[in-house]
Design a protein around this motif. Structure first.
Motif: not given
Length: 448
Positions: A195-198, A211-212, A135, A179-180, A207, A215
């Motif tokens: 930031y981005e996370g899932d 891809e995280i 990531a 995850r992020g 995700d 983004k």
């Protein structure tokens, strides 16, 4: 993560604790074990910064003696008889609480219900590390990204074991994988972060790590070279789903039965009245299969049903646990949550249901306005309804997102805001509080 932990031993131990409390003089009692197991990895700039692992079984015993109640907590290994006797002694010295009690026996859930909350997938630390590194690498590969605030991945498991003196005995477990990454674009005083996370109950639903990261990097770059917006009133503000969930959270807090009983909510006198625009619905459902906040029973052993909290804009229900419900002369709706040694009402899978217009069309209809992607501070007063929060995002010109905006404050009163909300058709239900893109008119913006 692993096979579900066998709860039989903990159920037996909790049942014995309740029996000992009754023998020590308690009129009623319940015992709870809150279980947690977790493993996480954090990385920064390609290097592992930390690997953490923890597990705990936290016991609590609540006893009732007439109108008096007391609670005690302990870790595994404590002496059951000593804990029970201590709790009863504390209850004898406690002030009376006319509303504290166990849930009515008729309301208890007595059958098992599988909501698909547990995933036995075992994720080792090495796999968590690989996901975090992937990531971060994807974020750093985005042109314009200059640094990383770090990335992480985690796997956890938690659940509840509950036994009461009037016949309830149950347990459930749920897993959570996440995850992020946080990326930095630009340099010096012109740096911007995003930031981005899932987070999911089942590992396979997560995700993709790359891809995280992508983004997160793209979002950070889009925020470069922000401006301040002009101060003005009567303006249109559109909330990105990442921040519109906060609006729904404010509504949930304002219709929480505990706040209503304390008279600390600006919606305390609004039952049966219009609080949202007509056509808008807010639902809450603890029984969604694989729902992020689903549960087969609440912290008192009551199974909550799916409810429409706000229907066609009209407030229909409060969130209630037994104590708050009794204080209001009502009946619990199975929204009790154990917090420490107490039970308080709370939402489960809460959603502002989507509208018919796409988010793109919602933006196209705005000649000049502010699209908010991040909120700063805690300026939502749930007693008065006054709302004033720092924000950043993008300015809307002629129906299009143009330049990034930062260091502005948006303000209004939540009573007015809720009545003018227009939800778009997009919604992501992977969060315990879900909401689509939301438009609100007649906001005040303080900028330059």
């Amino acid at each position: 993560m692993q096979e579900p932990i066998d709860s039989r031993h903990l159920l037996e131990r909790a049942s014995e604790l309740v029996d000992l409390a009754r023998k020590a003089g308690a009129d009623a009692a319940d015992a709870v074990v809150v279980r947690s197991r977790s493993r996480s990895v954090s990385v920064r700039l390609g290097k592992v910064e930390g690997v953490e692992s923890s597990e705990s079984d936290d016991f609590s015993l609540r006893v009732f003696l007439g109108k008096r109640v007391a609670s005690v907590s302990a870790n595994p290994g404590f002496d059951l008889r000593t804990l029970a006797e201590r709790a009863v002694a504390m209850a004898k010295a406690s002030p009376e609480d006319p509303f504290a009690c166990l849930a009515d026996e008729a309301d208890l859930a007595h059958d098992a219900l599988d909501l698909g909350l547990f995933d036995p997938t075992e994720v080792e630390s090495a796999a968590l590390t690989d996901a975090a590194l992937a990531a971060e690498a994807a974020a750093l590969a985005v042109p314009g990204v200059t640094n990383s605030s770090g990335a992480g991945a985690s796997a956890s498991m938690g659940g509840l074991v509950l036994v009461t003196s009037h016949g309830f005995s149950g347990s459930y477990m749920a897993t959570r994988f996440g995850r992020g990454v946080s990326a930095i674009a630009g340099e010096g005083v012109n740096m911007q972060r995003d930031y981005e996370g899932d987070s999911r109950l089942h590992f396979a639903d997560l995700d993709d790590a790359e891809e995280i990261g992508r983004k997160a990097g793209e979002r950070a770059v889009r925020r470069l070279n922000p401006r301040k917006a002009d101060t003005g009133s009567g303006l249109t503000v559109i909330y990105d789903p990442r921040v519109s969930r906060g609006l729904v959270g404010h509504i949930a807090s304002a219709i929480n039965g505990a706040a209503i009983a304390r008279k600390t909510s600006f919606l305390k006198d609004k039952m049966g009245q219009q609080i949202l625009a007509r056509g808008l619905n807010i639902t809450d459902n603890p029984l969604i299969h694989k729902g992020p906040s689903s549960r087969p029973f609440d912290g008192e052993g009551v199974r909550g049903d799916a409810m429409v909290m706000v229907e066609d804009g009209v407030l229909q229900h409060w969130f209630l646990a037994t104590s708050a419900a009794r204080e209001l002369g009502l009946k619990t709706n199975g929204r009790g949550v154990r917090g420490g040694n107490s039970v308080s009402p709370s939402s489960t899978n809460l959603a502002l249901e989507p509208g018919d217009v796409s988010p793109e069309d919602l933006i196209k209809g705005v000649a000049s306005g502010f699209y908010v992607t991040e909120m700063i501070g805690h300026g939502a007063n749930l007693v008065t309804g006054e709302y004033s929060r720092g924000a950043s995002g993008f300015w809307i010109e002629n129906g299009e997102l143009t330049y990034p905006v930062s260091e502005v404050t948006i303000a209004s009163n939540m009573k007015d805001m809720f009545l003018s909300m227009v939800p778009a058709s997009d919604i992501d239900r992977k969060y315990g509080v879900a909401a689509p893109t939301v438009l609100i008119e007649n906001m005040t913006i303080a900028g330059k």
